[in-house]
Design an enzyme around this catalytic site. Structure first.
Site, PDB file in Angstrom:
ATOM      1  N   GLU A  18     -37.953 -11.166 -24.460  1.00  7.01           N
ATOM      2  CA  GLU A  18     -39.055 -11.423 -25.372  1.00  7.01           C
ATOM      3  C   GLU A  18     -40.020 -12.415 -24.736  1.00  7.01           C
ATOM      4  O   GLU A  18     -39.679 -13.136 -23.806  1.00  7.01           O
ATOM      5  CB  GLU A  18     -38.534 -11.944 -26.721  1.00  7.01           C
ATOM      6  CG  GLU A  18     -37.704 -10.908 -27.469  1.00  7.01           C
ATOM      7  CD  GLU A  18     -37.304 -11.362 -28.854  1.00  7.01           C
ATOM      8  OE1 GLU A  18     -38.215 -11.652 -29.667  1.00  7.01           O
ATOM      9  OE2 GLU A  18     -36.098 -11.445 -29.123  1.00  7.01           O
ATOM     10  N   CYS A  72     -28.580 -23.492 -25.765  1.00  7.22           N
ATOM     11  CA  CYS A  72     -28.001 -22.330 -25.092  1.00  7.22           C
ATOM     12  C   CYS A  72     -28.315 -22.319 -23.606  1.00  7.22           C
ATOM     13  O   CYS A  72     -27.520 -21.824 -22.791  1.00  7.22           O
ATOM     14  CB  CYS A  72     -28.487 -21.036 -25.747  1.00  7.22           C
ATOM     15  SG  CYS A  72     -30.281 -20.832 -25.749  1.00  7.22           S
ATOM     16  N   ASN A  79     -29.423 -24.582 -34.065  1.00  4.68           N
ATOM     17  CA  ASN A  79     -29.691 -25.686 -33.145  1.00  4.68           C
ATOM     18  C   ASN A  79     -31.170 -26.040 -33.023  1.00  4.68           C
ATOM     19  O   ASN A  79     -31.519 -27.175 -32.710  1.00  4.68           O
ATOM     20  CB  ASN A  79     -29.090 -25.400 -31.764  1.00  4.68           C
ATOM     21  CG  ASN A  79     -29.615 -24.126 -31.149  1.00  4.68           C
ATOM     22  OD1 ASN A  79     -29.858 -23.131 -31.825  1.00  4.68           O
ATOM     23  ND2 ASN A  79     -29.796 -24.130 -29.842  1.00  4.68           N
ATOM     24  N   GLU A 120     -30.166 -12.702 -28.014  1.00  4.47           N
ATOM     25  CA  GLU A 120     -30.177 -13.861 -27.113  1.00  4.47           C
ATOM     26  C   GLU A 120     -28.921 -14.643 -27.421  1.00  4.47           C
ATOM     27  O   GLU A 120     -28.789 -15.234 -28.495  1.00  4.47           O
ATOM     28  CB  GLU A 120     -31.442 -14.692 -27.328  1.00  4.47           C
ATOM     29  CG  GLU A 120     -31.682 -15.670 -26.175  1.00  4.47           C
ATOM     30  CD  GLU A 120     -31.061 -17.025 -26.422  1.00  4.47           C
ATOM     31  OE1 GLU A 120     -29.960 -17.259 -25.863  1.00  4.47           O
ATOM     32  OE2 GLU A 120     -31.648 -17.835 -27.137  1.00  4.47           O
TER      33      GLU A 120
END
Length: 487
Positions: A461, A289, A158, A256
């Site tokens: 992160e 997301c 994406n 993630e």
């Protein structure tokens, strides 16, 4: 021009892997298809276990010298990579738009500049990375970040290059070597990154790029005993397979994953702002997301909010992402389009009502959709669609708002619209989310920790958190006056 070179919007892109500083072709290929028109861009080298092993071997061989390279030199090369990205920004933008269908204007103005920033930020952070020494009963403790070894980085389709470099930059800055495996639906800019890194002087084998399907090359990478870190962005089922694969070697993971994030609108909010925030969730055709796909609106303003939202969202222009006026482009792949449509069809069959959208359009385009009359335990509310589909539910008070917001398996992000700072403080403290935005959306700073709770991921992160993951942390304890001169 090589038989392995594509010309994409006038830009030459090598379709082979990049392993040990050389281009390597595979006997088999896979088609790369543009979501803009469904046409095949070209055939890409399709790696398997052999290419995976070669890439890890190259990374392992290059690791000692790169780990021993000074921080200053590593930072210099990362800045040189950023220079190369900026020099080829227009080429990267048009290639990625052709490959994944995201807006060209967004790639030019935001995404590709962020790619360069990823390298510059972690290069600069490396130079100031330190922990203050501290004493224990007179003994000195000194914390250091040691390079861990070869890292496998598996990235999504994406935002291919931005999300790849969000991992590549800190891994390289930390002194590690990298094997990057881009998503098979959008592999082209990863190949260009290999060229840019080589031109910037990154030694052979420090960055390797391999292409292919997860089941054929991904498993071979994640199960390799010489891999010391794995970072993955993508779906929960794939992450579960990666975790199983990595378990035999106890390889540390950063994951993630998906989200089903809420966007809470209280009656005291600026409704124009709240509507703008909600419509923004259609960015990148909803393939984000972090998107707040569950609109939770206080009952007393729900009717007015819905009216304003429908009016504004219906004005969005959907079409060719290369056009400056386009607001929403296509979905990435026919398989993803079918998945989105299936979610909506099942929701409508279960009683949901489409306020806007609810249908496919020509090609790989899905109309921006808002569904109401949805149950909290329904599939459309509980599962990630990853497309331009939002749901709207109402609540009567803070308690119900928080309950609905937290009632999924995910915990990636949340957005809150309110005019009351005390309410914002109360509500955000109770939300299960790695990132919470108050009266804003998608404001990101690389100094901040990023990651998700529950099934939205493992680890954080950003800033020092990235170095904590990509390094082996060492604490050296030295005794006071413990030196003896034996002359």
């Amino acid at each position: 021009m090589s038989a392995h070179t594509l010309t994409v919007a006038g830009v030459a892109v090598d379709t082979r892997h990049w392993i040990g500083g050389e281009r390597v072709a595979s006997p088999q290929t896979f088609p790369d298809v543009s979501p803009i028109d469904g046409g095949t861009i070209g055939e890409i080298s399709r790696g398997t276990a052999g290419e995976a092993a070669a890439a890890v071997a190259a990374a392992q061989a290059a690791f000692p010298a790169w780990a021993a390279t000074s921080r200053t030199e590593r930072a210099r090369i990362l800045h040189a990579i950023a220079d190369g990205v900026e020099k080829r920004l227009e080429e990267l933008a048009i290639v990625e738009t052709t490959d994944n269908g995201a807006l060209l204007r967004s790639h030019r103005r935001g995404v590709m500049p962020r790619v360069a920033h990823n390298f510059r930020f972690f290069a600069d952070w490396l130079l100031k990375l330190e922990h203050e020494d501290f004493e224990t009963r007179g003994h000195t403790n000194h914390v250091s970040w040691d390079p861990a070894g070869p890292c496998v980085l598996i990235t999504p389709w994406n935002a291919p290059l931005m999300l790849a470099t969000w991992k590549v930059a800190p891994a390289l800055a930390a002194g590690n070597t990298v094997v990057l495996k881009p998503a098979e639906w959008s592999p082209l800019t990863a190949s260009l990154l290999a060229d840019i890194a080589a031109e910037a002087g990154l030694p052979a084998g420090v960055l390797n790029v391999v292409q292919g399907y997860g089941a054929e090359i991904g498993d071979a990478l994640t199960s390799h005993p010489d891999v010391r870190r794995i970072s993955f962005t993508g779906s929960v089922p794939t992450a579960q397979r990666i975790a199983e694969s990595a378990a035999a070697n106890l390889t540390p993971l950063s994951l993630e994953l998906g989200g089903k994030s809420p966007l809470l609108v209280f009656a005291d909010a600026d409704l124009d702002l709240a509507v703008d925030l909600a419509v923004e969730q259609y960015d990148n055709a909803g393939q984000v997301c972090l998107a707040g796909t569950r609109l939770l609106v206080e009952e007393t303003v729900a009717e007015e909010f819905t009216r304003r939202f429908a009016e504004k969202a219906s004005a969005l222009k959907q079409g060719d992402p290369r056009a400056e006026a386009t607001d929403i482009g296509p979905t990435i792949h026919p398989r993803q389009l079918e998945k989105i449509d299936g979610f909506v069809r099942r929701a409508v069959a279960a009683g949901a009502r489409a306020v806007i959208g609810g249908h496919r359009k020509d090609g790989q385009y899905y109309a921006p959709t808002l569904l109401t009359d949805v149950a909290q335990d329904s599939e459309i509310v509980q599962e990630e669609v990853f497309g331009p589909v939002l749901t709207l539910q109402t609540f009567t008070d803070e308690e119900e708002a928080v309950r609905l917001a937290n009632d999924t398996r995910f915990g990636l992000a949340a957005t809150l619209a309110t005019g009351d700072p005390e309410r914002a403080e109360r509500v955000t403290a109770r939300l299960v989310a790695g990132t919470v935005w108050v009266n804003c959306f998608f404001v990101r700073d690389l100094r901040a920790p990023f990651g998700g709770s529950r099934l939205s991921g493992v680890g954080r992160e950003g800033g020092t958190w990235s170095f904590d993951f990509y390094c082996d942390l060492r604490n050296t304890v030295t005794a006071p006056n413990g030196w003896t001169n034996h002359g």
